[in-house]
Design a protein around this motif. Structure first.
Motif, PDB file in Angstrom:
ATOM      1  N   THR A  53       0.815  -1.212   0.000  1.00 29.12           N
ATOM      2  CA  THR A  53       0.000   0.000   0.000  1.00 29.12           C
ATOM      3  C   THR A  53       0.847   1.259   0.000  1.00 29.12           C
ATOM      4  OG1 THR A  53      -0.086   0.045   2.421  1.00 29.12           O
ATOM      5  CG2 THR A  53      -1.918  -1.039   1.291  1.00 29.12           C
ATOM      6  N   ASP A  85       3.394  -1.209   3.956  1.00 31.82           N
ATOM      7  CA  ASP A  85       3.153   0.183   3.602  1.00 31.82           C
ATOM      8  C   ASP A  85       4.461   0.974   3.610  1.00 31.82           C
ATOM      9  OD1 ASP A  85       1.034   2.343   3.218  1.00 31.82           O
ATOM     10  OD2 ASP A  85       2.271   3.179   4.823  1.00 31.82           O
ATOM     11  N   GLY A 116       9.050   1.195  -3.009  1.00 30.89           N
ATOM     12  CA  GLY A 116       8.702   0.539  -4.266  1.00 30.89           C
ATOM     13  C   GLY A 116       7.776  -0.655  -4.116  1.00 30.89           C
ATOM     14  N   LEU A 117       6.897  -0.782  -5.084  1.00 30.66           N
ATOM     15  CA  LEU A 117       5.885  -1.833  -5.043  1.00 30.66           C
ATOM     16  C   LEU A 117       6.486  -3.248  -5.002  1.00 30.66           C
ATOM     17  CD1 LEU A 117       3.034  -2.968  -5.286  1.00 30.66           C
ATOM     18  CD2 LEU A 117       2.992  -2.252  -7.664  1.00 30.66           C
ATOM     19  N   ALA A 120       8.306  -4.154  -1.855  1.00 30.26           N
ATOM     20  CA  ALA A 120       7.350  -4.254  -0.748  1.00 30.26           C
ATOM     21  C   ALA A 120       6.751  -5.664  -0.713  1.00 30.26           C
ATOM     22  CB  ALA A 120       6.247  -3.211  -0.891  1.00 30.26           C
ATOM     23  N   ASP A 137      -3.560  -5.968  -4.929  1.00 25.52           N
ATOM     24  CA  ASP A 137      -3.524  -4.520  -4.723  1.00 25.52           C
ATOM     25  C   ASP A 137      -4.409  -4.125  -3.550  1.00 25.52           C
ATOM     26  OD1 ASP A 137      -1.880  -4.281  -6.845  1.00 25.52           O
ATOM     27  OD2 ASP A 137      -3.290  -3.228  -8.153  1.00 25.52           O
ATOM     28  N   GLN A 141      -9.084  -2.673  -6.761  1.00 25.52           N
ATOM     29  CA  GLN A 141      -9.208  -2.873  -8.209  1.00 25.52           C
ATOM     30  C   GLN A 141      -9.122  -4.360  -8.549  1.00 25.52           C
ATOM     31  OE1 GLN A 141      -6.386   0.493  -9.620  1.00 25.52           O
ATOM     32  NE2 GLN A 141      -8.180   0.601 -10.933  1.00 25.52           N
ATOM     33  N   HIS A 142      -8.577  -5.130  -7.635  1.00 22.95           N
ATOM     34  CA  HIS A 142      -8.525  -6.585  -7.807  1.00 22.95           C
ATOM     35  C   HIS A 142      -9.637  -7.195  -6.956  1.00 22.95           C
ATOM     36  CE1 HIS A 142      -3.897  -6.350  -8.645  1.00 22.95           C
ATOM     37  NE2 HIS A 142      -4.603  -6.117  -9.725  1.00 22.95           N
ATOM     38  N   ARG A 251     -11.028   2.382  -9.819  1.00 26.49           N
ATOM     39  CA  ARG A 251     -10.604   2.833  -8.506  1.00 26.49           C
ATOM     40  C   ARG A 251     -11.633   3.816  -7.971  1.00 26.49           C
ATOM     41  NH1 ARG A 251      -6.090   4.031  -5.185  1.00 26.49           N
ATOM     42  NH2 ARG A 251      -4.288   2.959  -6.017  1.00 26.49           N
ATOM     43  N   LYS A 257      -0.588   5.142  -8.709  1.00 27.32           N
ATOM     44  CA  LYS A 257       0.769   5.684  -8.579  1.00 27.32           C
ATOM     45  C   LYS A 257       1.572   5.510  -9.859  1.00 27.32           C
ATOM     46  CE  LYS A 257      -0.858   5.522  -4.509  1.00 27.32           C
ATOM     47  NZ  LYS A 257      -2.085   4.795  -4.139  1.00 27.32           N
TER      48      LYS A 257
HETATM   49  N1  GDD Z   1       4.278  -0.412  -0.543  1.00 25.09           N
HETATM   50  C1  GDD Z   1       4.064   0.184  -1.727  1.00 25.09           C
HETATM   51  N2  GDD Z   1       5.059   0.937  -2.269  1.00 25.09           N
HETATM   52  N3  GDD Z   1       2.901   0.008  -2.368  1.00 25.09           N
HETATM   53  C2  GDD Z   1       2.705   0.641  -3.550  1.00 25.09           C
HETATM   54  C3  GDD Z   1       3.693   1.440  -4.148  1.00 25.09           C
HETATM   55  C4  GDD Z   1       4.936   1.584  -3.465  1.00 25.09           C
HETATM   56  O1  GDD Z   1       5.854   2.253  -3.913  1.00 25.09           O
HETATM   57  N4  GDD Z   1       3.207   1.907  -5.330  1.00 25.09           N
HETATM   58  C5  GDD Z   1       1.961   1.427  -5.436  1.00 25.09           C
HETATM   59  N5  GDD Z   1       1.661   0.663  -4.366  1.00 25.09           N
HETATM   60  C6  GDD Z   1       0.418  -0.064  -4.095  1.00 25.09           C
HETATM   61  C7  GDD Z   1      -0.825   0.758  -4.237  1.00 25.09           C
HETATM   62  O2  GDD Z   1      -1.189   1.386  -3.020  1.00 25.09           O
HETATM   63  C8  GDD Z   1      -1.840  -0.282  -4.661  1.00 25.09           C
HETATM   64  O3  GDD Z   1      -2.295  -1.009  -3.541  1.00 25.09           O
HETATM   65  C9  GDD Z   1      -1.020  -1.225  -5.520  1.00 25.09           C
HETATM   66  O4  GDD Z   1       0.310  -1.076  -5.082  1.00 25.09           O
HETATM   67  C10 GDD Z   1      -1.141  -0.928  -7.022  1.00 25.09           C
HETATM   68  O5  GDD Z   1      -0.785   0.405  -7.294  1.00 25.09           O
HETATM   69  P1  GDD Z   1      -1.634   1.323  -8.277  1.00 25.09           P
HETATM   70  O6  GDD Z   1      -0.927   2.615  -8.378  1.00 25.09           O
HETATM   71  O7  GDD Z   1      -3.061   1.318  -7.899  1.00 25.09           O
HETATM   72  O8  GDD Z   1      -1.383   0.560  -9.645  1.00 25.09           O
HETATM   73  P2  GDD Z   1      -2.350   0.333 -10.892  1.00 25.09           P
HETATM   74  O9  GDD Z   1      -3.766   0.250 -10.491  1.00 25.09           O
HETATM   75  O10 GDD Z   1      -2.047   1.278 -11.963  1.00 25.09           O
HETATM   76  O11 GDD Z   1      -1.736  -1.057 -11.388  1.00 25.09           O
HETATM   77  C11 GDD Z   1      -2.122  -2.253 -10.900  1.00 25.09           C
HETATM   78  O12 GDD Z   1      -2.636  -3.011 -11.955  1.00 25.09           O
HETATM   79  C12 GDD Z   1      -1.687  -3.460 -12.863  1.00 25.09           C
HETATM   80  C13 GDD Z   1      -2.363  -4.144 -13.986  1.00 25.09           C
HETATM   81  O13 GDD Z   1      -2.474  -3.270 -15.022  1.00 25.09           O
HETATM   82  C14 GDD Z   1      -0.999  -3.013 -10.170  1.00 25.09           C
HETATM   83  O14 GDD Z   1      -1.539  -4.132  -9.523  1.00 25.09           O
HETATM   84  C15 GDD Z   1      -0.022  -3.587 -11.062  1.00 25.09           C
HETATM   85  O15 GDD Z   1       0.818  -4.457 -10.308  1.00 25.09           O
HETATM   86  C16 GDD Z   1      -0.746  -4.344 -12.126  1.00 25.09           C
HETATM   87  O16 GDD Z   1       0.225  -4.815 -12.982  1.00 25.09           O
END
Ligand code: GDD
Ligand code: MN
Length: 423
Positions: A53, A85, A116-117, A120, A137, A141-142, A251, A257
């Motif tokens: 998160t 987080d 970073g995701l 994390a 996520d 969204q999932h 969302r 992000k």
């Molecule tokens: N800890 C941490 N650090 N969590 C993060 C970071 C980070 O730097 N950046 C994003 N997250 C968390 C967000 O809070 C969210 O729970 C999740 O990771 C996905 O981030 P989003 O920014 O909502 O990404 P998205 O909706 O564009 O992309 C998602 O869908 C893609 C499919 O198209 C992600 O799940 C991707 O992994 C996925 O590939």
């Protein structure tokens, strides 16, 4: 399986060091970093789900409620949810921490050093106790309902179960033509650069999947950017793969992000995987010698030679300083040049984990010393070949350079950029 938890809303310790999931879950080991008396949950569980998160304060409570509802139905008392987080400014971690008293299987890590995701997710898996590891996520969204099908697929023998937007029943809700185009473009690029990995699943960009611990345990992971699944597919030992279709939801709260940086990171990540999974990477693994790193080190060494020669020319021939003085200055500046590139590139992954000022200074001091010793060694070897073995002087010099470069590389790897697991 039973779980022992306490009423204390203790946060998980932040990890550093290699990104590697242990073979055995942490249950078997004492929890270092936590003082005695502050018991944490112990005992292995079937399933550990990581929720990364960043600024999800408006979603965290609802996602935890929905996930626990799903998991209580199929794995009562046999799972854990780990929120990782990155010290969100909106205090997501604090909200999650407060939820722990209501949800005993919830654990929370607040990361203040690393970002970073992808990292994390791996850090969450590293502290997990599950046989099966997962990621979802935190922004809803999932759809959590898909979890049960993913778990069933693993039970039926899959090593990896991916929630896919491109499998039967999958899709995206209302994406703009641009976002669809970028997403497909990214997949196509992946197919070109890394066909063996990317073609194994219909949605390689998915951030919603489950994997058996045994399939990735003990492997050093090097993710970059968002696409952790690529890393798992590329470096894991994955035989059977299952997919479950899902519709990527809109969302409702908080914001995505994703920025252009993620696209750049994605391409770089593909290239990096390509190199380390290619022939050189495989040979390197078999012989247990880091050829790719060495090639970078040698390349940096070459750049140092150019700096050294150029400066010598500038200082001595153009500005008229004495030869010895010029040579010393040129050599030291070349060493600084090499250090900077090695620290950012050759050993960048290792350096990234030790970024405190005193750590960088220490590395630089060691590097300097090792280079100096290398210089002495070079003169000795040159003399050995030339005077004792009567080799041609240029051949002697060349052999000395090769040997000293290897020596420099190895000692620097082991001493300057060595990762110490202590905090
Ligand atoms: N800890 C941490 N650090 N969590 C993060 C970071 C980070 O730097 N950046 C994003 N997250 C968390 C967000 O809070 C969210 O729970 C999740 O990771 C996905 O981030 P989003 O920014 O909502 O990404 P998205 O909706 O564009 O992309 C998602 O869908 C893609 C499919 O198209 C992600 O799940 C991707 O992994 C996925 O590939
Ligand atoms: Mn999202």
């Amino acid at each position: 399986m039973s779980m022992v938890t306490t009423g204390y809303n203790q946060l998980l310790p932040e990890l550093s060091g290699l990104l590697q999931v242990p073979r055995r879950s942490l249950s078997a080991q004492p929890f270092d970093g936590i003082a005695e008396g502050q018991a944490v949950a112990i005992g292995a569980v079937r399933f550990s789900l990581v929720v990364p998160t960043y600024n999800e304060s408006h979603n965290i409570e609802r996602i935890v409620a929905l996930l626990s509802q799903q998991l209580d139905a199929v794995l009562p008392h046999d799972y854990e949810i780990i929120v990782v987080d990155d010290d969100s400014p909106d205090g997501t971690w604090r909200i999650a921490q407060a939820l722990m008293s209501r949800y005993p299987f919830l654990r929370v890590m607040r990361r203040q050093a690393e970002r970073g995701l992808s990292t994390a997710v791996i850090r969450g898996w590293q502290v997990s106790r599950g046989e099966v590891l997962g990621v979802i996520d935190g922004d809803l969204q999932h759809p959590p309902e898909v979890l049960q099908q993913l778990l069933a697929a693993i039970t039926q023998g899959a090593a990896l179960a991916v929630a896919s937007r491109n499998a039967d029943g999958g899709g995206v809700s209302t994406w703009s033509a641009m976002r669809r185009f970028l997403s497909r473009g990214a997949q196509l690029l992946g197919l070109v650069l890394l066909p063996d990995v990317v073609s194994r699943v219909s949605d390689p960009m998915s951030g919603y999947f489950l994997v058996r611990r045994s399939a990735i345990a003990g492997r050093s992971l090097h993710p970059l950017g968002y696409k952790i699944l690529l890393e798992v597919l590329g470096r894991g030992e994955i035989e059977q793969i299952a997919e479950v279709g899902y519709v990527f939801q809109e969302r409702e709260a908080g914001e995505s992000k994703v920025t252009w940086k993620q696209y750049r990171d994605y391409i770089y990540h593909l290239l990096r995987l390509r190199v380390s999974l290619g022939r050189l990477g495989r040979v390197s693994q078999k012989l247990n010698f880091p050829f790719i790193r060495f090639a970078r080190f040698a390349f940096v060494g070459l750049s140092g030679l150019v700096v050294d020669m150029g400066l010598l020319y500038l200082l001595h021939s153009t500005l008229g300083f004495g030869l010895t003085r010029s040579a010393i200055v040129a050599a030291e500046l070349a060493i600084i040049n090499n250090f900077v590139w090695n620290d950012r590139w050759t050993f960048g992954d290792l350096a990234q984990q030790q970024q405190k000022r005193h750590q960088v200074i220490k590395r630089f001091a060691k590097f300097n010393l090792i280079c100096l010793m290398g210089l002495i060694l070079k003169i000795l070897i040159l003399n050995l070949f030339f005077n004792a073995l009567h080799f041609n002087p240029y051949l002697s010099n060349f052999l000395a350079i090769v040997m000293v470069t290897l020596w420099n590389f190895w000692i620097n790897l082991k001493l300057s950029w060595r990762i110490t697991q202590v905090k």
